[in-house]
Design an enzyme around this catalytic site. Structure first.
Site, PDB file in Angstrom:
ATOM      1  N   ASP A 160     -11.926   7.291   4.267  1.00  0.00           N
ATOM      2  CA  ASP A 160     -10.661   7.018   4.989  1.00  0.00           C
ATOM      3  C   ASP A 160     -10.339   5.658   5.064  1.00  0.00           C
ATOM      4  O   ASP A 160      -9.229   5.153   5.609  1.00  0.00           O
ATOM      5  CB  ASP A 160     -10.925   7.490   6.272  1.00  0.00           C
ATOM      6  CG  ASP A 160      -9.562   7.694   7.189  1.00  0.00           C
ATOM      7  OD1 ASP A 160      -8.305   7.932   6.436  1.00  0.00           O
ATOM      8  OD2 ASP A 160      -9.464   7.677   8.516  1.00  0.00           O
TER       9      ASP A 160
ATOM     10  N   LYS B 181       0.764  -1.361   0.149  1.00  0.00           N
ATOM     11  CA  LYS B 181      -0.027   0.149   0.041  1.00  0.00           C
ATOM     12  C   LYS B 181       1.016   1.361  -0.099  1.00  0.00           C
ATOM     13  O   LYS B 181       1.670   1.435   1.066  1.00  0.00           O
ATOM     14  CB  LYS B 181      -0.794   0.017   1.289  1.00  0.00           C
ATOM     15  CG  LYS B 181      -1.703   1.330   1.496  1.00  0.00           C
ATOM     16  CD  LYS B 181      -2.242   1.154   2.780  1.00  0.00           C
ATOM     17  CE  LYS B 181      -3.058   2.777   3.219  1.00  0.00           C
ATOM     18  NZ  LYS B 181      -3.541   2.685   4.607  1.00  0.00           N
TER      19      LYS B 181
ATOM     20  N   GLU C 206      -9.503   3.956   2.452  1.00  0.00           N
ATOM     21  CA  GLU C 206      -9.191   4.004   0.990  1.00  0.00           C
ATOM     22  C   GLU C 206      -7.781   3.112   0.663  1.00  0.00           C
ATOM     23  O   GLU C 206      -7.614   2.617  -0.571  1.00  0.00           O
ATOM     24  CB  GLU C 206      -8.485   5.525   0.542  1.00  0.00           C
ATOM     25  CG  GLU C 206      -6.886   5.880   1.113  1.00  0.00           C
ATOM     26  CD  GLU C 206      -6.651   5.721   2.434  1.00  0.00           C
ATOM     27  OE1 GLU C 206      -5.585   5.119   2.933  1.00  0.00           O
ATOM     28  OE2 GLU C 206      -7.615   5.961   3.243  1.00  0.00           O
TER      29      GLU C 206
ATOM     30  N   ARG D 199      -7.719  -0.081   1.323  1.00  0.00           N
ATOM     31  CA  ARG D 199      -8.102  -1.261   0.621  1.00  0.00           C
ATOM     32  C   ARG D 199      -8.506  -1.158  -0.884  1.00  0.00           C
ATOM     33  O   ARG D 199      -8.538  -2.149  -1.669  1.00  0.00           O
ATOM     34  CB  ARG D 199      -9.213  -1.687   1.593  1.00  0.00           C
ATOM     35  CG  ARG D 199     -10.694  -0.991   1.564  1.00  0.00           C
ATOM     36  CD  ARG D 199     -11.451  -1.213   3.058  1.00  0.00           C
ATOM     37  NE  ARG D 199     -10.642  -0.774   4.152  1.00  0.00           N
ATOM     38  CZ  ARG D 199     -11.234  -0.881   5.418  1.00  0.00           C
ATOM     39  NH1 ARG D 199     -12.503  -1.637   5.485  1.00  0.00           N
ATOM     40  NH2 ARG D 199     -10.490  -0.453   6.396  1.00  0.00           N
TER      41      ARG D 199
ATOM     42  N   ASP E 101       1.693   6.313   5.760  1.00  0.00           N
ATOM     43  CA  ASP E 101       0.881   5.483   5.391  1.00  0.00           C
ATOM     44  C   ASP E 101       1.249   4.682   4.126  1.00  0.00           C
ATOM     45  O   ASP E 101       0.711   4.066   3.234  1.00  0.00           O
ATOM     46  CB  ASP E 101      -0.487   6.281   5.044  1.00  0.00           C
ATOM     47  CG  ASP E 101      -1.812   5.438   5.355  1.00  0.00           C
ATOM     48  OD1 ASP E 101      -1.597   4.330   5.834  1.00  0.00           O
ATOM     49  OD2 ASP E 101      -2.743   5.834   4.780  1.00  0.00           O
TER      50      ASP E 101
ATOM     51  N   LYS F 147      -9.609  13.404   8.357  1.00  0.00           N
ATOM     52  CA  LYS F 147      -9.068  12.620   9.966  1.00  0.00           C
ATOM     53  C   LYS F 147      -8.988  13.926  10.887  1.00  0.00           C
ATOM     54  O   LYS F 147      -8.613  15.302  10.270  1.00  0.00           O
ATOM     55  CB  LYS F 147      -7.880  12.188   9.765  1.00  0.00           C
ATOM     56  CG  LYS F 147      -7.587  10.952   9.103  1.00  0.00           C
ATOM     57  CD  LYS F 147      -6.106  10.288   9.039  1.00  0.00           C
ATOM     58  CE  LYS F 147      -6.096   9.165   8.316  1.00  0.00           C
ATOM     59  NZ  LYS F 147      -6.591   7.905   9.001  1.00  0.00           N
TER      60      LYS F 147
END
Length: 465
Positions: free
Chosen positions: A312, A230, A314, A316, A253, A242
């Site tokens: 949020d 990811k 996102e 996946r 992330d 967020k």
């Protein structure tokens, strides 16, 4: 990046200070055998033979000063048992008075990692060099240290300097080093072929446009494996934005992509007999007038329609398209890394990646490897009974489960929809971050679940050493 090849070298009987290791069971006998002046000095330094403690001993005769250090088990040195020494000893050469450092060499090197891109050290510390007679292990340990440092460097870099283009550059450098084929899909081709990756990243500035990064390496005749990471380079949460407290670490992330790239580097560096396919869906989940919305229905590369319950969730989405692409080449194994859910951190904390797999033998292999190399994970179930939480009234699936229960499990169940039924699949929901420092492991970006999976691949494809 730190040059780890300078920190772990062959012992050719060059001058070096000795390190004598003890565990707590041996301490009293050792101390009683020392002259009074040594006992006094050891007491003054409050050394009791416990792990991560040490004392400096004066020179005897023509010898230089030496070190006595505590470890948990002298007969089985763990990865991090020498890390504290590597952080605090003066620069210079060192050798163990008995035996080989083994896995502890990694901790010695990792302890000297520095992320110095943005600050100038007023008093830089010189290298602490560990010597070994076991020269055959040097290259492998250095490569592991380099892979750990790659994850740390990528995750620690702020999003302004680690957007999709910079992540692409990092992957391109690794591909070029090993002669791998390298492709990038973006623009109209991305929108048509990988619509969920495009949807997540389309609100970002054009200079940070979303893309799918791919690397192919190895003989096509060899067993095919796919590694997916990811690559959300910053996650604002999108329109379901967020709070500031949750956004502060979101440069990390893309930690799944960092792990995937580091694992690919290890596979190619070890020349494992596989056909490797690395996939990194890279995007910034930004807020803008063209951002995807709660309630939107996205098509996916696989043809599954996805209702957006929360923008949020996102990660996946981009992984869904990448996993579909990975499955199209019919690999025998798919591994994905993702900083996917806060629910995994609530369940198992920051140190343990939550592991999901459809292959019980693979789960057992990862558990055993994690124990062997001090890189544990914890298996959570792909509990079919929770699949109903992802139901949608208007699409094939919703990207966010209702009720807030079992968030890590429902995220894994979502990903499973995009993995071929007959393919072994391993998903690691990793934190990629260390909130507080430990010996050899500074606060910040961290490789969690990297070395265990590499060991599994070594065992599976015939080169365990």
């Amino acid at each position: 990046m730190t040059d780890f090849s300078d920190l772990f070298k062959a012992d050719n009987d060059q001058p070096a200070r000795s390190i004598h290791l003890l565990d707590s069971n041996e301490f009293e006998a050792w101390l009683n055998g020392q002259p009074e002046r040594i006992r006094t000095l050891v007491g003054a330094q409050k050394f009791r033979g416990k792990a991560n403690e040490h004392a400096v001993l004066p020179a005897q005769g023509d010898d230089d000063w030496s070190v006595v250090a505590g470890v948990a088990d002298r007969e089985k040195l763990g990865t991090w048992c020498l890390a504290k020494l590597a952080e605090v000893l003066p620069e210079g050469h060192y050798r163990l008075s008995e035996g080989s450092p083994g896995a502890a060499a990694l901790g010695w090197m990792a302890a000297q990692y520095r992320f110095g891109r943005y600050r100038k050290e007023d008093n830089p510390v010189g290298a602490r060099i560990l010597l070994t007679k076991d020269v055959a292990r040097i290259d492998a340990m250095v490569h592991l240290a380099q892979a750990v440092a790659l994850v740390r460097d990528l995750v620690n870099t702020p999003a302004a300097d680690m957007g999709p283009p910079q992540l692409e550059n990092a992957a391109s450098e690794v591909a070029e080093r090993f002669g791998a084929a390298f492709t990038v899909t973006k623009g109209d081709e991305l929108e048509q072929g990988y619509p969920m990756i495009h949807a997540v990243g389309k609100a970002a500035d054009k200079s940070f446009a979303p893309r799918l990064i791919e690397l192919h390496w190895g003989d096509p005749k060899n067993p095919r494996i796919a590694i997916v990471g990811k690559g959300i380079c910053f996650d604002s949460g999108g329109l379901d934005i967020k709070p500031a407290s949750a956004m502060a670490w979101m440069k990390k992330d893309m930690g799944g992509a960092a792990h995937a790239l580091a694992l690919a580097q290890l596979v190619m560096g070890a020349r494992l007999p596989v056909r490797l396919h690395l996939l990194i869906p890279a995007a910034e989940n930004a807020v803008g007038g063209n951002a995807f919305r709660p309630g939107d229905i996205l098509k996916s590369r696989k043809g599954i329609s996805v209702e957006i319950g929360n923008t949020d969730a996102e990660g996946r989405l981009v992984l869904g398209d990448a996993l579909t692409r990975a499955g199209e080449d019919k690999p025998e194994l798919i591994i994905d890394y993702a900083t996917l859910t806060g629910a995994a951190r609530v369940a198992v904390g920051p140190d343990l990646p939550a592991l999901f797999t459809n292959d019980d033998d693979l789960a057992a292999a990862v558990s055993a490897a994690g124990a062997k190399v001090d890189d544990p994970s914890w298996r959570l179930p792909l509990w079919d009974g929770y699949a109903d939480m992802l139901k949608s009234d208007v699409a094939d699936i919703n990207n966010a489960g209702e009720g807030g229960f079992a968030g890590a499990i429902t995220a894994a169940l979502f990903l499973r929809r995009f993995v071929p039924d007959d393919t072994s699949w391993l998903h690691l929901d990793t934190f990629a971050w260390r909130p507080s420092a430990r010996p050899g492991r500074p606060k910040g970006g961290e490789a969690l679940g990297l070395r265990a999976i590499f060991r599994v691949l070594q065992q599976r494809y015939g080169r365990p050493d």
